[in-house]
Each structure stands twice: as C-alpha cells, then as structure tokens.
Motif scaffolding. Structure first.
Motif, PDB file in Angstrom:
ATOM      1  N   GLN A 115       0.830  -1.204   0.000  1.00 12.14           N
ATOM      2  CA  GLN A 115       0.000   0.000   0.000  1.00 12.14           C
ATOM      3  C   GLN A 115       0.867   1.258   0.000  1.00 12.14           C
ATOM      4  O   GLN A 115       0.634   2.191  -0.781  1.00 12.14           O
ATOM      5  CB  GLN A 115      -0.899  -0.040   1.229  1.00 12.14           C
ATOM      6  CG  GLN A 115      -1.904   1.065   1.312  1.00 12.14           C
ATOM      7  CD  GLN A 115      -2.742   0.920   2.582  1.00 12.14           C
ATOM      8  OE1 GLN A 115      -2.227   0.607   3.649  1.00 12.14           O
ATOM      9  NE2 GLN A 115      -4.032   1.152   2.442  1.00 12.14           N
ATOM     10  N   SER A 116       1.875   1.276   0.839  1.00 18.03           N
ATOM     11  CA  SER A 116       2.767   2.426   0.926  1.00 18.03           C
ATOM     12  C   SER A 116       3.536   2.636  -0.380  1.00 18.03           C
ATOM     13  O   SER A 116       3.660   3.764  -0.871  1.00 18.03           O
ATOM     14  CB  SER A 116       3.745   2.223   2.088  1.00 18.03           C
ATOM     15  OG  SER A 116       4.694   3.248   2.128  1.00 18.03           O
ATOM     16  N   ALA A 117       4.051   1.553  -0.954  1.00 19.23           N
ATOM     17  CA  ALA A 117       4.796   1.644  -2.212  1.00 19.23           C
ATOM     18  C   ALA A 117       3.899   2.101  -3.355  1.00 19.23           C
ATOM     19  O   ALA A 117       4.317   2.868  -4.228  1.00 19.23           O
ATOM     20  CB  ALA A 117       5.442   0.303  -2.546  1.00 19.23           C
ATOM     21  N   PHE A 118       2.652   1.654  -3.353  1.00 19.83           N
ATOM     22  CA  PHE A 118       1.709   2.055  -4.398  1.00 19.83           C
ATOM     23  C   PHE A 118       1.385   3.545  -4.288  1.00 19.83           C
ATOM     24  O   PHE A 118       1.430   4.277  -5.274  1.00 19.83           O
ATOM     25  CB  PHE A 118       0.425   1.226  -4.299  1.00 19.83           C
ATOM     26  CG  PHE A 118      -0.607   1.603  -5.322  1.00 19.83           C
ATOM     27  CD1 PHE A 118      -0.485   1.176  -6.635  1.00 19.83           C
ATOM     28  CD2 PHE A 118      -1.692   2.399  -4.982  1.00 19.83           C
ATOM     29  CE1 PHE A 118      -1.433   1.522  -7.587  1.00 19.83           C
ATOM     30  CE2 PHE A 118      -2.633   2.760  -5.916  1.00 19.83           C
ATOM     31  CZ  PHE A 118      -2.511   2.317  -7.230  1.00 19.83           C
ATOM     32  N   LEU A 119       1.071   3.989  -3.077  1.00 21.08           N
ATOM     33  CA  LEU A 119       0.707   5.396  -2.876  1.00 21.08           C
ATOM     34  C   LEU A 119       1.884   6.341  -3.133  1.00 21.08           C
ATOM     35  O   LEU A 119       1.693   7.457  -3.625  1.00 21.08           O
ATOM     36  CB  LEU A 119       0.155   5.605  -1.463  1.00 21.08           C
ATOM     37  CG  LEU A 119      -1.181   4.906  -1.182  1.00 21.08           C
ATOM     38  CD1 LEU A 119      -1.566   5.047   0.285  1.00 21.08           C
ATOM     39  CD2 LEU A 119      -2.276   5.453  -2.085  1.00 21.08           C
ATOM     40  N   ALA A 120       3.099   5.900  -2.816  1.00 20.15           N
ATOM     41  CA  ALA A 120       4.282   6.733  -3.027  1.00 20.15           C
ATOM     42  C   ALA A 120       4.860   6.562  -4.434  1.00 20.15           C
ATOM     43  O   ALA A 120       5.818   7.250  -4.789  1.00 20.15           O
ATOM     44  CB  ALA A 120       5.344   6.383  -1.995  1.00 20.15           C
ATOM     45  N   ASP A 121       4.271   5.662  -5.210  1.00 20.80           N
ATOM     46  CA  ASP A 121       4.767   5.331  -6.546  1.00 20.80           C
ATOM     47  C   ASP A 121       6.249   4.973  -6.512  1.00 20.80           C
ATOM     48  O   ASP A 121       7.033   5.441  -7.335  1.00 20.80           O
ATOM     49  CB  ASP A 121       4.506   6.485  -7.526  1.00 20.80           C
ATOM     50  CG  ASP A 121       4.657   6.059  -8.982  1.00 20.80           C
ATOM     51  OD1 ASP A 121       4.444   4.870  -9.273  1.00 20.80           O
ATOM     52  OD2 ASP A 121       5.009   6.926  -9.819  1.00 20.80           O
ATOM     53  N   PRO A 129      12.324   1.968 -14.686  1.00 21.69           N
ATOM     54  CA  PRO A 129      11.951   2.072 -13.259  1.00 21.69           C
ATOM     55  C   PRO A 129      10.646   1.329 -12.940  1.00 21.69           C
ATOM     56  O   PRO A 129       9.577   1.921 -12.824  1.00 21.69           O
ATOM     57  CB  PRO A 129      11.811   3.578 -13.050  1.00 21.69           C
ATOM     58  CG  PRO A 129      11.421   4.109 -14.391  1.00 21.69           C
ATOM     59  CD  PRO A 129      12.072   3.218 -15.415  1.00 21.69           C
ATOM     60  N   PHE A 130      10.754   0.015 -12.760  1.00 17.37           N
ATOM     61  CA  PHE A 130       9.578  -0.799 -12.470  1.00 17.37           C
ATOM     62  C   PHE A 130       9.030  -0.471 -11.081  1.00 17.37           C
ATOM     63  O   PHE A 130       9.794  -0.244 -10.147  1.00 17.37           O
ATOM     64  CB  PHE A 130       9.928  -2.289 -12.526  1.00 17.37           C
ATOM     65  CG  PHE A 130      10.268  -2.778 -13.904  1.00 17.37           C
ATOM     66  CD1 PHE A 130       9.283  -2.923 -14.866  1.00 17.37           C
ATOM     67  CD2 PHE A 130      11.572  -3.093 -14.246  1.00 17.37           C
ATOM     68  CE1 PHE A 130       9.587  -3.383 -16.137  1.00 17.37           C
ATOM     69  CE2 PHE A 130      11.897  -3.550 -15.506  1.00 17.37           C
ATOM     70  CZ  PHE A 130      10.896  -3.694 -16.460  1.00 17.37           C
ATOM     71  N   PRO A 131       7.703  -0.484 -10.927  1.00 18.52           N
ATOM     72  CA  PRO A 131       7.110  -0.224  -9.603  1.00 18.52           C
ATOM     73  C   PRO A 131       7.361  -1.390  -8.641  1.00 18.52           C
ATOM     74  O   PRO A 131       7.341  -2.558  -9.041  1.00 18.52           O
ATOM     75  CB  PRO A 131       5.620  -0.065  -9.893  1.00 18.52           C
ATOM     76  CG  PRO A 131       5.400  -0.744 -11.201  1.00 18.52           C
ATOM     77  CD  PRO A 131       6.688  -0.656 -11.965  1.00 18.52           C
ATOM     78  N   THR A 132       7.596  -1.054  -7.380  1.00 24.22           N
ATOM     79  CA  THR A 132       7.903  -2.085  -6.389  1.00 24.22           C
ATOM     80  C   THR A 132       6.671  -2.659  -5.707  1.00 24.22           C
ATOM     81  O   THR A 132       6.740  -3.736  -5.124  1.00 24.22           O
ATOM     82  CB  THR A 132       8.842  -1.527  -5.304  1.00 24.22           C
ATOM     83  OG1 THR A 132       8.192  -0.444  -4.644  1.00 24.22           O
ATOM     84  CG2 THR A 132      10.156  -1.075  -5.900  1.00 24.22           C
ATOM     85  N   TRP A 133       5.540  -1.983  -5.786  1.00 27.91           N
ATOM     86  CA  TRP A 133       4.355  -2.448  -5.073  1.00 27.91           C
ATOM     87  C   TRP A 133       3.886  -3.813  -5.569  1.00 27.91           C
ATOM     88  O   TRP A 133       3.310  -4.585  -4.801  1.00 27.91           O
ATOM     89  CB  TRP A 133       3.209  -1.429  -5.148  1.00 27.91           C
ATOM     90  CG  TRP A 133       2.586  -1.281  -6.495  1.00 27.91           C
ATOM     91  CD1 TRP A 133       2.912  -0.388  -7.468  1.00 27.91           C
ATOM     92  CD2 TRP A 133       1.507  -2.060  -7.016  1.00 27.91           C
ATOM     93  NE1 TRP A 133       2.123  -0.560  -8.579  1.00 27.91           N
ATOM     94  CE2 TRP A 133       1.244  -1.583  -8.325  1.00 27.91           C
ATOM     95  CE3 TRP A 133       0.743  -3.106  -6.520  1.00 27.91           C
ATOM     96  CZ2 TRP A 133       0.249  -2.128  -9.116  1.00 27.91           C
ATOM     97  CZ3 TRP A 133      -0.254  -3.643  -7.326  1.00 27.91           C
ATOM     98  CH2 TRP A 133      -0.488  -3.155  -8.604  1.00 27.91           C
ATOM     99  N   VAL A 134       4.152  -4.115  -6.818  1.00 27.21           N
ATOM    100  CA  VAL A 134       3.717  -5.401  -7.376  1.00 27.21           C
ATOM    101  C   VAL A 134       4.400  -6.564  -6.644  1.00 27.21           C
ATOM    102  O   VAL A 134       3.755  -7.558  -6.303  1.00 27.21           O
ATOM    103  CB  VAL A 134       3.988  -5.466  -8.891  1.00 27.21           C
ATOM    104  CG1 VAL A 134       3.613  -6.826  -9.459  1.00 27.21           C
ATOM    105  CG2 VAL A 134       3.249  -4.347  -9.618  1.00 27.21           C
ATOM    106  N   ALA A 135       5.689  -6.420  -6.373  1.00 27.35           N
ATOM    107  CA  ALA A 135       6.413  -7.475  -5.654  1.00 27.35           C
ATOM    108  C   ALA A 135       5.842  -7.650  -4.251  1.00 27.35           C
ATOM    109  O   ALA A 135       5.690  -8.785  -3.775  1.00 27.35           O
ATOM    110  CB  ALA A 135       7.902  -7.136  -5.584  1.00 27.35           C
TER     111      ALA A 135
END
Length: 185
Positions: A115-121, A129-135
């Motif tokens: 949730q934090s990684a998604f909201l902070a992109d 620069p792949f998003p980390t929230w998926v992991a």
C-alpha cells in the motif's frame, strides 16, 4: 476433503498455475537474453530486474500454500504414529495456530508495504523504473492464502482433537520399507 478445503484448493491450484507460468517466463527470458547478448550484442536491459523483482517471488510465494495443502513441506513425522490421536491433533492445532499468527503478521506487514509503495509510486532505480508495489502484492497474496490454509488446519485439527474423528487431511504415512537393491528397484 471438505468444501472449505476444496474451495481453498481451487485458489491454490490457480496460484500454482501462475507460479508455473512465472517459472516458464523466467526460462524464456533468460534464453532470449542469452541469445540477444551473444548473437546480437544487445542484451535485454530489463531481464534481471523483471526476474528478480517479480517472477522469482511469484514462483516461490504462489506455490507455498499448494505445497502445504499437498503436505510437501518438511515434516518430522517419525513418532507421529505413536502419539495418541487426540493429543496429536491438539498439538498440531497449536503448532498451526502459532504458524497462522506469524504468517498473518507477515501478510499484514507486507500489505502495508504494498500500500505504501503504491501510494508513493516507489520504483526501482534502473534503466526501466519498475514499480515495487507489485512485488509486495505478490508476497501479500501468496502469504495470505497460506495463512488461510494454516487457519483451516488449526481449526480442523482442533475439531479432530475434540471429536476424536479425523476432520482434516493428514499426510500419508512415511515410507519405512527396507529396500535392499540400489535405486529402489
């Protein structure tokens, strides 16, 4: 297998299919990267990031609960046949209860990270620069389903201890035959 376990098994089967697809994707990406690197001197700049960030976690965490359901994890069951039925199920219920609490804590913390990684992109520092929230979401989902399997085992081992009837899937007995020939032939 009761209805709850069968429903959970369907989810586990779907996740293990995704796990297998991720394993196949890893193999295909590695082969493509090797061909591109050595045949065309143009390696895939994103291959290690995708494999390390997304696919390896998917292979591992999506297979955990299915492995638990099929009794594929390491178990010390040498003395299990000698323990009285009710005591065995009571002890297993306590063990699964402790495991459930630990896995639920991991699931919750990882959900918060996702949730934090998604909201902070949040993104990795790489060429792409792949998003980390998926992991984090992959770990959350895999551990969440494992927590459900553990909770199921906790409840039904407790019910087996109380009623004296086996109400949960139990692992097959260990193979104790003495095989004298090489390779079990």
């Amino acid at each position: 297998m009761n209805g709850l376990s069968a429903g959970l098994a369907r989810i586990e089967t779907a996740l293990v299919a995704v796990s297998a697809a991720a394993m196949a994707a890893i193999m295909c990406i590695v082969v493509l990267d090797v061909v591109m690197r050595y045949a065309f001197a143009a390696p895939l700049v994103w291959s290690y990031d995708v494999i390390g960030l997304y696919l390896v976690g998917t292979v591992f965490f999506f297979a955990l609960s299915d492995t638990m359901q099929h009794h594929g994890h390491i178990a010390l069951d040498v003395f299990l046949p000698y323990i009285p039925h009710r005591l065995r199920h009571a002890a297993q219920s306590l063990g699964f209860a402790a495991s459930t609490l630990l896995i639920l804590a991991i699931t919750w913390l990882e959900f918060r990270e996702a949730q934090s990684a998604f909201l902070a992109d949040d993104r990795i520092a790489a060429v792409i620069p792949f998003p980390t929230w998926v992991a984090h979401a992959v770990l959350t989902l895999g551990m969440g389903v494992l927590a459900l399997r553990l909770l199921f085992r906790t409840i039904f081992h407790a019910a087996s201890a109380v009623t004296g009837r086996v109400m949960v899937e139990v692992p097959p007995p260990p193979i104790t035959a003495n095989v004298s020939r090489e390779h079990g032939e």
